[in-house]
Design an enzyme around this catalytic site. Structure first.
Site, mmCIF file in Angstrom:
data_model
loop_
_atom_site.group_PDB
_atom_site.id
_atom_site.type_symbol
_atom_site.label_atom_id
_atom_site.label_comp_id
_atom_site.label_asym_id
_atom_site.label_seq_id
_atom_site.Cartn_x
_atom_site.Cartn_y
_atom_site.Cartn_z
ATOM 1 N N GLU A 353 -8.811 123.069 87.670
ATOM 2 C CA GLU A 353 -8.744 122.780 89.118
ATOM 3 C C GLU A 353 -9.738 121.680 89.489
ATOM 4 O OE1 GLU A 353 -7.854 126.037 91.711
ATOM 5 O OE2 GLU A 353 -6.895 127.141 90.090
HETATM 6 N N1 CAA Z 1 -6.307 116.628 101.556
HETATM 7 C C1 CAA Z 1 -5.358 115.822 102.089
HETATM 8 N N2 CAA Z 1 -5.098 114.580 101.612
HETATM 9 C C2 CAA Z 1 -5.816 114.159 100.552
HETATM 10 C C3 CAA Z 1 -6.812 114.961 99.943
HETATM 11 C C4 CAA Z 1 -7.038 116.241 100.503
HETATM 12 N N3 CAA Z 1 -7.959 117.057 99.990
HETATM 13 N N4 CAA Z 1 -7.346 114.255 98.918
HETATM 14 C C5 CAA Z 1 -6.703 113.064 98.877
HETATM 15 N N5 CAA Z 1 -5.779 113.015 99.860
HETATM 16 C C6 CAA Z 1 -4.896 111.920 100.219
HETATM 17 C C7 CAA Z 1 -5.705 110.663 100.582
HETATM 18 O O1 CAA Z 1 -6.089 110.686 101.941
HETATM 19 C C8 CAA Z 1 -4.720 109.552 100.297
HETATM 20 O O2 CAA Z 1 -3.794 109.494 101.348
HETATM 21 P P1 CAA Z 1 -3.427 108.060 102.072
HETATM 22 O O3 CAA Z 1 -2.906 107.182 100.967
HETATM 23 O O4 CAA Z 1 -2.398 108.433 103.082
HETATM 24 O O5 CAA Z 1 -4.700 107.536 102.657
HETATM 25 C C9 CAA Z 1 -3.957 110.076 99.078
HETATM 26 O O6 CAA Z 1 -4.102 111.516 99.095
HETATM 27 C C10 CAA Z 1 -4.485 109.534 97.770
HETATM 28 O O7 CAA Z 1 -5.843 109.890 97.705
HETATM 29 P P2 CAA Z 1 -6.918 109.139 96.780
HETATM 30 O O8 CAA Z 1 -6.731 107.655 96.895
HETATM 31 O O9 CAA Z 1 -8.248 109.706 97.089
HETATM 32 O O10 CAA Z 1 -6.406 109.565 95.320
HETATM 33 P P3 CAA Z 1 -7.063 109.337 93.916
HETATM 34 O O11 CAA Z 1 -6.013 108.916 92.988
HETATM 35 O O12 CAA Z 1 -8.289 108.461 94.038
HETATM 36 O O13 CAA Z 1 -7.461 110.830 93.459
HETATM 37 C C11 CAA Z 1 -8.871 112.740 93.128
HETATM 38 C C12 CAA Z 1 -8.399 111.602 94.079
HETATM 39 C C13 CAA Z 1 -9.831 113.555 93.988
HETATM 40 C C14 CAA Z 1 -9.588 112.226 91.912
HETATM 41 C C15 CAA Z 1 -7.634 113.586 92.732
HETATM 42 O O14 CAA Z 1 -6.779 112.896 91.846
HETATM 43 C C16 CAA Z 1 -7.994 114.921 92.095
HETATM 44 O O15 CAA Z 1 -8.370 115.861 92.774
HETATM 45 N N6 CAA Z 1 -7.855 115.028 90.759
HETATM 46 C C17 CAA Z 1 -8.060 116.275 90.052
HETATM 47 C C18 CAA Z 1 -6.808 117.092 90.038
HETATM 48 C C19 CAA Z 1 -7.039 118.485 89.546
HETATM 49 O O16 CAA Z 1 -7.761 119.230 90.154
HETATM 50 N N7 CAA Z 1 -6.386 118.807 88.413
HETATM 51 C C20 CAA Z 1 -6.436 120.136 87.889
HETATM 52 C C21 CAA Z 1 -5.060 120.657 87.642
HETATM 53 S S1 CAA Z 1 -4.561 122.099 88.470
HETATM 54 C C22 CAA Z 1 -5.120 123.445 87.579
HETATM 55 O O17 CAA Z 1 -6.074 123.387 86.879
HETATM 56 C C23 CAA Z 1 -4.338 124.665 87.857
HETATM 57 C C24 CAA Z 1 -4.474 125.852 86.909
HETATM 58 O O18 CAA Z 1 -3.484 126.248 86.295
HETATM 59 C C25 CAA Z 1 -5.718 126.637 86.861
#
Ligand code: CAA
Length: 370
Positions: A353
């Site tokens: 996550e």
């Molecule tokens: N809420 C709402 N919108 C959001 C948001 C949030 N928390 N975070 C980002 N966004 C939106 C942004 O506002 C943006 O929107 P606009 O284009 O309209 O402005 C869009 O999403 C893209 O955002 P970013 O440019 O910030 O995206 P990024 O590519 O730079 O990525 C990141 C940001 C935080 C690194 C994200 O990719 C991330 O969280 N990565 C990790 C994913 C993760 O947690 N993976 C684990 C897998 S799930 C798992 O483990 C499940 C299991 O089985 C246990």
């Protein structure tokens, strides 16, 4: 009351077979049914959809107690609650809630959340799984990795790219049922920790997903994933907290029983100081976890507080489970004393996550834009 119910269940039901389940990688099927009967599979879901109607603080209390004893059982609960039930209740259509949420919240069905791919775990926008709009349905193709509940789930929320040109705005989330033609559950992972949970690779080959199974408006999938993961991070932070607290309680008890140099080891300052650090850091982690849960319950933004809670609680879990093994000495290195398992289980809380590095991206971006 909810904390006591979870504690009693963990001590009486989870503890007896936990070493064997870890060793044999056994999914706790019958225990999941019991947790469902206690209302733990849909803790925060509105009772009108079959849930327990409690708040995020209650969810965190349950997660801590389960994780103190069995972090594998806890992650099954966490994914079902935070990533699947919450995602559907907050963003699903009424049709989707009636058809799926009502059964997921009662634990009749188990859910999984499918975002990670071989090349898109942290970099979540780089989805290779594609869903092509064919009119009445989407044609889904691709591979998902590291899927918790991957083999046991009935309902899968799958994130896929529908329009590559649009980047994060060309991503959608879909509800996929086990048994849909072309959906295959791949091999089970042989893991370092949380070995009682069920982690698989999934394959989608020309799976026809009905249009009504898309969650939200076209292009909402990335935001759906991010919003859902923010809540998921509170659950995993609580899991880390429970792992740390469980190891601390075992180490504290052991230090008052085990004698060296003519006295209980707790009388040696080397051990007493470790216990003091453990108690302090775990208490600090608990404050961050509770604050984040409170933010969510108050309707405040919890993206940053959940990242902070997960970052810190997982760090404390890793550090302090290592210390617990040290306090147990040689006994800590064998399975019967539980702390070696808690140490292995702690590591995943710094990875899934969102890795610790991802949490730092979320936190630093929020500080820098202030
Ligand atoms: N809420 C709402 N919108 C959001 C948001 C949030 N928390 N975070 C980002 N966004 C939106 C942004 O506002 C943006 O929107 P606009 O284009 O309209 O402005 C869009 O999403 C893209 O955002 P970013 O440019 O910030 O995206 P990024 O590519 O730079 O990525 C990141 C940001 C935080 C690194 C994200 O990719 C991330 O969280 N990565 C990790 C994913 C993760 O947690 N993976 C684990 C897998 S799930 C798992 O483990 C499940 C299991 O089985 C246990």
């Amino acid at each position: 009351m909810i904390r006591d119910a979870a504690r009693e269940f963990a001590q009486n039901e989870l503890l007896p077979g936990v070493i064997e389940r870890d060793e044999k990688q056994h999914f706790p099927d019958s225990l999941v049914k019991k947790m469902a009967n206690l209302g733990f599979m849909g803790i925060m879901v509105n009772p009108k959809y079959g849930g327990s109607g409690m708040d995020t603080i209650s969810y965190v209390l349950v997660m801590e107690e389960l994780s103190k004893v069995d972090a594998s059982a806890a992650v099954i609960v966490s994914v079902n609650n935070s990533l699947v039930c919450y995602g559907l209740e907050a963003f699903g259509s009424e049709y989707q809630k009636q058809k799926y949420l009502t059964k997921l919240a009662t634990g009749e069905l188990i859910g999984a959340f499918c975002l990670s791919e071989p090349e898109a775990g942290s970099d979540a926008t780089s989805q290779k799984t594609s869903a092509i709009d064919k009119g009445d349905y989407y044609l889904l193709n691709g591979t998902k990795n590291w899927i918790t509940n991957g083999g046991r789930a009935d309902v899968y929320l799958v994130i896929a790219q529908t329009d590559k040109e649009k980047g994060s705005h060309g991503i959608n989330a879909f509800i996929v049922e086990k048994g849909m033609k072309g959906f295959h559950v791949g091999p089970k992972e042989n893991k370092l920790g949380i070995r009682g949970s069920d982690t698989h690779t999934l394959q989608f080959n020309d799976v026809k997903v009905p249009k009504e199974n898309r969650i939200g408006d076209d292009g909402f999938g990335f935001k759906f994933a991010m919003k859902t993961l923010s809540g998921g991070r509170i659950g995993i932070a609580a899991q880390a907290l429970g792992i740390a607290q469980g190891a601390y309680e075992l180490a504290l008890k052991y230090s008052k029983e085990r004698k060296t140099f003519g006295t209980e080891i707790s009388n040696h300052q080397a051990i007493a100081f470790k216990l003091a650090d453990m108690h302090t850091e775990i208490s600090a982690a608990r404050h961050l976890v509770m604050k984040s849960a409170w933010d969510k319950d108050q309707g405040k933004n919890y993206d940053t507080s959940s990242a902070m809670a997960k970052l810190y609680a997982s760090k404390v879990a890793m550090k302090q489970t290592v210390e617990a093994v040290q306090i147990f000495g040689g006994n800590g290195f064998v399975k019967d004393y539980h702390v070696e398992r808690l140490m292995r289980d702690a590591k995943i809380t710094q990875i899934y996550e969102g890795t610790s590095e991802i949490q730092k991206i979320v936190i630093s971006r929020s500080i820098l834009k202030e």
